[in-house]
Design a protein around this motif. Structure first.
Motif, PDB file in Angstrom:
ATOM      1  N   ARG A 264       8.325   4.924   6.914  1.00  0.00           N
ATOM      2  CA  ARG A 264       9.127   4.924   8.140  1.00  0.00           C
ATOM      3  C   ARG A 264       8.245   4.703   9.362  1.00  0.00           C
ATOM      4  O   ARG A 264       7.096   5.129   9.401  1.00  0.00           O
ATOM      5  N   ARG A 265       8.811   4.084  10.362  1.00  0.00           N
ATOM      6  CA  ARG A 265       8.074   3.724  11.570  1.00  0.00           C
ATOM      7  C   ARG A 265       7.446   4.928  12.267  1.00  0.00           C
ATOM      8  O   ARG A 265       6.345   4.847  12.786  1.00  0.00           O
ATOM      9  N   PHE A 266       8.149   6.047  12.277  1.00  0.00           N
ATOM     10  CA  PHE A 266       7.665   7.213  13.002  1.00  0.00           C
ATOM     11  C   PHE A 266       7.065   8.275  12.086  1.00  0.00           C
ATOM     12  O   PHE A 266       7.059   9.459  12.413  1.00  0.00           O
ATOM     13  N   VAL A 267       6.587   7.831  10.941  1.00  0.00           N
ATOM     14  CA  VAL A 267       5.894   8.724  10.017  1.00  0.00           C
ATOM     15  C   VAL A 267       4.509   8.133   9.770  1.00  0.00           C
ATOM     16  O   VAL A 267       4.373   6.948   9.477  1.00  0.00           O
ATOM     17  N   ASN A 268       3.497   8.944   9.928  1.00  0.00           N
ATOM     18  CA  ASN A 268       2.125   8.525   9.652  1.00  0.00           C
ATOM     19  C   ASN A 268       1.672   9.187   8.361  1.00  0.00           C
ATOM     20  O   ASN A 268       1.931  10.374   8.153  1.00  0.00           O
ATOM     21  N   VAL A 269       1.022   8.424   7.521  1.00  0.00           N
ATOM     22  CA  VAL A 269       0.520   8.954   6.260  1.00  0.00           C
ATOM     23  C   VAL A 269      -0.981   8.666   6.198  1.00  0.00           C
ATOM     24  O   VAL A 269      -1.419   7.541   6.457  1.00  0.00           O
ATOM     25  N   TYR A 270      -1.722   9.697   5.869  1.00  0.00           N
ATOM     26  CA  TYR A 270      -3.173   9.584   5.769  1.00  0.00           C
ATOM     27  C   TYR A 270      -3.604   9.917   4.350  1.00  0.00           C
ATOM     28  O   TYR A 270      -3.096  10.855   3.745  1.00  0.00           O
ATOM     29  N   VAL A 271      -4.545   9.138   3.853  1.00  0.00           N
ATOM     30  CA  VAL A 271      -5.178   9.408   2.568  1.00  0.00           C
ATOM     31  C   VAL A 271      -6.637   9.666   2.883  1.00  0.00           C
ATOM     32  O   VAL A 271      -7.342   8.780   3.366  1.00  0.00           O
ATOM     33  N   ASN A 272      -7.056  10.903   2.660  1.00  0.00           N
ATOM     34  CA  ASN A 272      -8.428  11.308   2.978  1.00  0.00           C
ATOM     35  C   ASN A 272      -8.822  10.913   4.405  1.00  0.00           C
ATOM     36  O   ASN A 272      -9.833  10.274   4.636  1.00  0.00           O
ATOM     37  N   ASP A 273      -7.983  11.266   5.362  1.00  0.00           N
ATOM     38  CA  ASP A 273      -8.229  11.030   6.793  1.00  0.00           C
ATOM     39  C   ASP A 273      -8.118   9.577   7.232  1.00  0.00           C
ATOM     40  O   ASP A 273      -8.390   9.266   8.389  1.00  0.00           O
ATOM     41  N   ASP A 274      -7.729   8.669   6.345  1.00  0.00           N
ATOM     42  CA  ASP A 274      -7.556   7.267   6.710  1.00  0.00           C
ATOM     43  C   ASP A 274      -6.072   6.937   6.811  1.00  0.00           C
ATOM     44  O   ASP A 274      -5.308   7.178   5.876  1.00  0.00           O
ATOM     45  N   ASP A 275      -5.668   6.381   7.957  1.00  0.00           N
ATOM     46  CA  ASP A 275      -4.285   5.964   8.174  1.00  0.00           C
ATOM     47  C   ASP A 275      -3.984   4.809   7.224  1.00  0.00           C
ATOM     48  O   ASP A 275      -4.634   3.760   7.291  1.00  0.00           O
ATOM     49  N   VAL A 276      -2.982   4.980   6.357  1.00  0.00           N
ATOM     50  CA  VAL A 276      -2.698   3.956   5.347  1.00  0.00           C
ATOM     51  C   VAL A 276      -2.162   2.670   5.952  1.00  0.00           C
ATOM     52  O   VAL A 276      -2.208   1.620   5.319  1.00  0.00           O
ATOM     53  N   ARG A 277      -1.672   2.718   7.186  1.00  0.00           N
ATOM     54  CA  ARG A 277      -1.207   1.485   7.828  1.00  0.00           C
ATOM     55  C   ARG A 277      -2.368   0.517   8.049  1.00  0.00           C
ATOM     56  O   ARG A 277      -2.172  -0.681   8.164  1.00  0.00           O
ATOM     57  N   PHE A 278      -3.577   1.053   8.144  1.00  0.00           N
ATOM     58  CA  PHE A 278      -4.761   0.225   8.338  1.00  0.00           C
ATOM     59  C   PHE A 278      -5.550   0.067   7.040  1.00  0.00           C
ATOM     60  O   PHE A 278      -6.641  -0.490   7.036  1.00  0.00           O
ATOM     61  N   ALA A 279      -4.988   0.567   5.966  1.00  0.00           N
ATOM     62  CA  ALA A 279      -5.596   0.421   4.636  1.00  0.00           C
ATOM     63  C   ALA A 279      -4.668  -0.496   3.837  1.00  0.00           C
ATOM     64  O   ALA A 279      -4.303  -1.560   4.313  1.00  0.00           O
ATOM     65  N   SER A 280      -4.240  -0.054   2.704  1.00  0.00           N
ATOM     66  CA  SER A 280      -3.371  -0.875   1.847  1.00  0.00           C
ATOM     67  C   SER A 280      -1.952  -0.351   1.768  1.00  0.00           C
ATOM     68  O   SER A 280      -1.233  -0.639   0.804  1.00  0.00           O
ATOM     69  N   GLY A 281      -1.540   0.446   2.754  1.00  0.00           N
ATOM     70  CA  GLY A 281      -0.181   0.968   2.759  1.00  0.00           C
ATOM     71  C   GLY A 281       0.114   1.789   1.524  1.00  0.00           C
ATOM     72  O   GLY A 281      -0.702   2.619   1.102  1.00  0.00           O
ATOM     73  N   LEU A 282       1.249   1.537   0.914  1.00  0.00           N
ATOM     74  CA  LEU A 282       1.645   2.276  -0.279  1.00  0.00           C
ATOM     75  C   LEU A 282       0.798   1.925  -1.501  1.00  0.00           C
ATOM     76  O   LEU A 282       0.867   2.611  -2.511  1.00  0.00           O
ATOM     77  N   LYS A 283      -0.020   0.890  -1.389  1.00  0.00           N
ATOM     78  CA  LYS A 283      -0.911   0.511  -2.485  1.00  0.00           C
ATOM     79  C   LYS A 283      -2.301   1.132  -2.326  1.00  0.00           C
ATOM     80  O   LYS A 283      -3.218   0.828  -3.080  1.00  0.00           O
ATOM     81  N   THR A 284      -2.450   2.036  -1.347  1.00  0.00           N
ATOM     82  CA  THR A 284      -3.729   2.706  -1.125  1.00  0.00           C
ATOM     83  C   THR A 284      -4.065   3.569  -2.343  1.00  0.00           C
ATOM     84  O   THR A 284      -3.255   4.393  -2.760  1.00  0.00           O
ATOM     85  N   PRO A 285      -5.239   3.388  -2.926  1.00  0.00           N
ATOM     86  CA  PRO A 285      -5.632   4.190  -4.093  1.00  0.00           C
ATOM     87  C   PRO A 285      -5.705   5.687  -3.757  1.00  0.00           C
ATOM     88  O   PRO A 285      -6.069   6.068  -2.646  1.00  0.00           O
ATOM     89  N   THR A 286      -5.339   6.498  -4.724  1.00  0.00           N
ATOM     90  CA  THR A 286      -5.400   7.951  -4.573  1.00  0.00           C
ATOM     91  C   THR A 286      -6.176   8.541  -5.752  1.00  0.00           C
ATOM     92  O   THR A 286      -5.586   9.148  -6.647  1.00  0.00           O
TER      93      THR A 286
END
Length: 94
Positions: free
Chosen positions: A57-79
């Motif tokens: 969602r536009r107004f939801v930010n998700v971070y994986v290990n302190d990295d904003d996934v919008r600037f990574a691979s989004g939902l394809k960001t490895p976990t």
């Protein structure tokens, strides 16, 4: 493997008030898998994180290990094992 997820106050009604939860996913999981596992454990939470097109969602930010996934691979960001995911609602105002 287990992934830790930090849940914002507004979504804690889905997690029975828990701020920190964990979900089990495969070793090669990506963020999309974590969201699916989160929704399986806490039904309804996925709809608050993802929009009708399946994107964050536009107004939801998700971070994986302190990295904003919008600037990574989004939902394809490895976990990988030991990953910490944080769901944070965007705050607006002026």
């Amino acid at each position: 493997m287990s992934v830790a997820v930090r849940v914002p106050t507004i979504l804690r009604t889905y997690t029975k008030g828990e701020a920190d939860v964990s979900v089990d996913v495969a070793d090669d999981a990506v963020l999309a898998d974590v969201v699916e596992a989160l929704d399986a454990a806490y039904p309804g939470i996925k709809a608050r994180i993802l929009d009708d097109t399946g994107e964050i969602r536009r107004f939801v930010n998700v971070y994986v290990n302190d990295d904003d996934v919008r600037f990574a691979s989004g939902l394809k960001t490895p976990t990988p094992s030991g990953t910490k995911v944080a769901v944070i609602p965007a705050v607006a105002g002026g």
